[in-house]
Design an enzyme around this catalytic site. Structure first.
Site, PDB file in Angstrom:
ATOM      1  N   ASP A 214       0.910  -1.338   0.060  1.00 21.10           N
ATOM      2  CA  ASP A 214      -0.096  -0.095  -0.034  1.00 21.10           C
ATOM      3  C   ASP A 214       0.776   1.379   0.018  1.00 21.10           C
ATOM      4  O   ASP A 214       2.094   1.045   0.139  1.00 21.10           O
ATOM      5  CB  ASP A 214      -0.962   0.028   1.207  1.00 21.10           C
ATOM      6  CG  ASP A 214      -0.242  -0.125   2.478  1.00 21.10           C
ATOM      7  OD1 ASP A 214       0.726   0.389   2.593  1.00 21.10           O
ATOM      8  OD2 ASP A 214      -0.934  -1.044   3.390  1.00 21.10           O
TER       9      ASP A 214
ATOM     10  N   ASP B 188       1.270   4.939   1.478  1.00 21.33           N
ATOM     11  CA  ASP B 188       1.058   6.209   2.653  1.00 21.33           C
ATOM     12  C   ASP B 188       1.721   7.377   2.205  1.00 21.33           C
ATOM     13  O   ASP B 188       2.742   7.524   1.513  1.00 21.33           O
ATOM     14  CB  ASP B 188       1.867   5.884   3.886  1.00 21.33           C
ATOM     15  CG  ASP B 188       1.361   4.230   4.079  1.00 21.33           C
ATOM     16  OD1 ASP B 188       0.195   4.112   4.444  1.00 21.33           O
ATOM     17  OD2 ASP B 188       2.006   3.579   4.305  1.00 21.33           O
TER      18      ASP B 188
ATOM     19  N   ASP C 238       8.629   5.249  13.081  1.00 22.43           N
ATOM     20  CA  ASP C 238       9.621   4.270  13.987  1.00 22.43           C
ATOM     21  C   ASP C 238      10.966   3.686  13.528  1.00 22.43           C
ATOM     22  O   ASP C 238      11.649   4.027  14.302  1.00 22.43           O
ATOM     23  CB  ASP C 238       8.502   2.926  14.177  1.00 22.43           C
ATOM     24  CG  ASP C 238       7.905   2.500  12.743  1.00 22.43           C
ATOM     25  OD1 ASP C 238       8.351   3.164  11.691  1.00 22.43           O
ATOM     26  OD2 ASP C 238       7.037   1.363  12.709  1.00 22.43           O
TER      27      ASP C 238
HETATM   28  P1  ATP Z   1       3.663  -2.585   5.594  1.00 27.96           P
HETATM   29  O1  ATP Z   1       4.285  -2.764   4.462  1.00 27.96           O
HETATM   30  O2  ATP Z   1       3.293  -3.533   6.501  1.00 27.96           O
HETATM   31  O3  ATP Z   1       2.361  -1.490   5.125  1.00 27.96           O
HETATM   32  P2  ATP Z   1       4.588   0.115   6.685  1.00 27.96           P
HETATM   33  O4  ATP Z   1       5.716   0.519   7.256  1.00 27.96           O
HETATM   34  O5  ATP Z   1       4.208   0.886   5.561  1.00 27.96           O
HETATM   35  O6  ATP Z   1       4.518  -1.553   6.395  1.00 27.96           O
HETATM   36  P3  ATP Z   1       2.039   1.149   7.799  1.00 27.96           P
HETATM   37  O7  ATP Z   1       1.348   0.419   9.120  1.00 27.96           O
HETATM   38  O8  ATP Z   1       1.446   1.162   6.537  1.00 27.96           O
HETATM   39  O9  ATP Z   1       3.431  -0.006   7.699  1.00 27.96           O
HETATM   40  O10 ATP Z   1       2.637   2.410   8.376  1.00 27.96           O
HETATM   41  C1  ATP Z   1       3.049   3.301   7.449  1.00 27.96           C
HETATM   42  C2  ATP Z   1       4.247   4.338   8.017  1.00 27.96           C
HETATM   43  O11 ATP Z   1       3.525   4.849   9.372  1.00 27.96           O
HETATM   44  C3  ATP Z   1       5.501   3.428   8.793  1.00 27.96           C
HETATM   45  O12 ATP Z   1       6.316   3.243   7.489  1.00 27.96           O
HETATM   46  C4  ATP Z   1       5.952   4.150   9.690  1.00 27.96           C
HETATM   47  O13 ATP Z   1       6.755   5.392   9.005  1.00 27.96           O
HETATM   48  C5  ATP Z   1       4.789   4.871  10.321  1.00 27.96           C
HETATM   49  N1  ATP Z   1       4.414   4.146  11.427  1.00 27.96           N
HETATM   50  C6  ATP Z   1       3.477   3.047  11.329  1.00 27.96           C
HETATM   51  N2  ATP Z   1       3.349   2.690  12.714  1.00 27.96           N
HETATM   52  C7  ATP Z   1       3.901   3.188  13.619  1.00 27.96           C
HETATM   53  C8  ATP Z   1       4.461   3.556  14.920  1.00 27.96           C
HETATM   54  N3  ATP Z   1       3.782   2.504  15.612  1.00 27.96           N
HETATM   55  N4  ATP Z   1       5.371   4.427  15.465  1.00 27.96           N
HETATM   56  C9  ATP Z   1       5.616   5.113  14.609  1.00 27.96           C
HETATM   57  N5  ATP Z   1       5.521   5.381  13.254  1.00 27.96           N
HETATM   58  C10 ATP Z   1       4.649   4.481  12.732  1.00 27.96           C
HETATM   59 MG    MG Z   2       2.179   0.827   4.454  1.00 24.88          MG
END
Ligand code: ATP
Ligand code: MG
Length: 449
Positions: free
Chosen positions: A72, A74, A151
């Protein structure tokens, strides 16, 4: 070793503060517009046209830089949620902890978050629990602020659709090259702020084949207990990401290794510790088969894995209740309810899933003893899940192999074949057949002699 040396050399700041920012021009990175969803590009362009800053960030940029396909996209922007909502008709504002905009394009949702800052006690909008956990986190900030509150360093890389650069404020590019996951700032503080970051560390490292940088990995086992401060509802959602994304086996092993299993599935861990040799093959088979289904894009329900994880704890409880005097049936029903209630203290299982778990369990004794009524079971809405469950049990327990293969053949057989199979069972168990006849003759009026 080398990294630690580099860290020492550069005195990497333990508390989040912007490292020297790096801006990579287009020719020095692999993020191409062709690899980004058209809808994400549309959102970025519209935000720019309206005069806001907007960047692709998180998994979208990270995965492209790793040569993977993002699941996805963001976006981070200087626009506030209300301003985003005014620009997009297909927009919903969601979230309590963070207020986020979801922009919907058919089946694809683009998540748009306003730049946020980390905060301190002086800041009234960020609220902290006594454990150090953030309860609300809606302090808006600049792009740099936004990078520092994320994070992991590799999750804080920003791609601009205006000048096609990638920006890095935290050393994410260096960590990406070293294929390691490093928390931004002081790991212990960051885990205390949000213990789910421990799960994210394990999940992302496993999914992406990265190592967790030693300073980021070390505090996890010690702080695992903080997970109890996370709401059971949030953990239900997180458990899906851990278990249904095609890496359940490796993730489960890593969760156990980092002592996080205790915080999520304590009864399962206890049962495993009591009889690893008997239980692990069953759980391992279920994790592997879930991964296989996920990779083949077959539907998977979390209820199935939960039924597997809680099966032995439920059986143990049933045994206990039976020994305390409950009938077999009563003990089975009570054990199901109690096991699910106990698990829900850690991860809340919504009712529509706990009902499926109960169905899978309730059908097991009936599947274990095929009889002349076996036709009826085929009609049961959860027959297929219960049968799959029996097959996995049989993989780990040879004494069930004959029964499991009977059911496999039974489903594939023609109606005549099925009749022959149940008749063969009736012949093998004449007592049951006799009772059946007796009952029928009891219903008939006696012949006058
Ligand atoms: P995925 O491939 O699983 O989507 P992702 O890193 O994109 O991995 P998301 O849950 O979509 O995970 O989160 C998007 C972004 O938001 C992360 O890459 C990170 O920068 C930030 N983020 C998400 N969760 C947290 C958290 N608990 N604390 C700090 N930053 C976060
Ligand atoms: Mg994501």
């Amino acid at each position: 070793m080398i990294n630690r040396f580099i860290n020492k050399l550069f005195k990497r700041a333990p508390v989040a503060s912007a490292a020297a920012a790096v801006t990579l021009p287009r020719e020095q990175h692999t993020v191409s517009r062709k690899l980004i969803s058209v809808n994400a590009l549309k959102v970025l362009s519209r935000l720019h046209r309206a005069g806001f800053e907007a960047y692709l960030v998180g998994g979208g940029v990270r995965d492209i830089l790793l040569g993977l396909h993002p699941k996805d996209f963001d976006i981070a922007t200087s626009a506030k949620p209300e301003e985003i909502k005014q620009l997009f008709r297909n927009c919903r504002i969601i979230g309590r902890r963070f207020r986020l905009a979801h922009i919907m394009f058919g089946r694809e949702t683009i998540e748009v978050a306003t730049f946020r800052a980390s905060h301190d006690d002086a800041n009234p909008h960020g609220q902290q629990h006594e454990s150090g956990m953030l309860v609300r986190d809606n302090v808006y900030g600049s792009l740099e602020d936004d990078a520092l509150r994320r994070d992991f360093t590799i999750n804080a890389l920003y791609y601009s659709n205006a000048d096609f650069t990638v920006r890095d404020f935290t050393g994410g590019l260096e960590d990406l090259a070293a294929r390691q996951l490093r928390l931004i700032g002081d790991p212990e503080t960051r885990y205390r702020e949000d213990p789910v970051r421990m799960l994210r560390a394990v999940r992302l490292a496993t999914k992406l084949g990265l190592t967790i940088e030693p300073g980021t990995a070390a505090p996890i086992a010690k702080l695992a207990d903080l997970m109890k401060n996370v709401s059971a509802a949030r953990l239900w959602d997180e458990s899906h990401k851990l278990l249904l994304a095609g890496h359940a086996f490796d993730t489960f092993v890593a969760l156990r290794q980092h002592r996080l299993l205790q915080a999520l599935f304590p009864a399962t861990l206890q049962a495993l510790e009591q009889n690893e040799a008997a239980l692990w093959p069953f759980i391992a088979a279920a994790l592997n088969s879930t991964d296989q289904r996920a990779r083949q894009d077959k539907p998977i329900t979390p209820a199935f894995l939960y039924a597997v994880f809680l099966w032995q704890p439920m059986r143990d409880r049933q045994q206990q209740l039976h020994e305390q005097g409950a009938s077999h049936n009563d003990a089975y029903h009570k054990a199901m309810g109690q096991t699910l209630a106990e698990q829900s203290k850690f991860i809340s299982i919504p009712k529509r899933f706990s009902l499926v778990i109960r169905d899978i369990w309730s059908l097991q004794p009936r599947l274990e003893q095929p009889n002349h009524k076996s036709f009826r079971l085929l009609e049961h809405a959860k027959f297929r899940a219960a049968y799959d469950f029996l097959v996995l049990r049989a993989e780990a327990d040879e004494s069930l192999a004959t029964t499991a293969s009977w059911w496999t053949r039974f489903q594939e057989a023609s109606p005549e074949g099925q009749r022959a199979m149940t008749q063969a069972i009736a012949k093998k168990h004449p007592r049951r057949r006799r009772n059946f006849k007796k009952r029928r003759s009891a219903q008939k009026p006696a012949k006058p002699s």
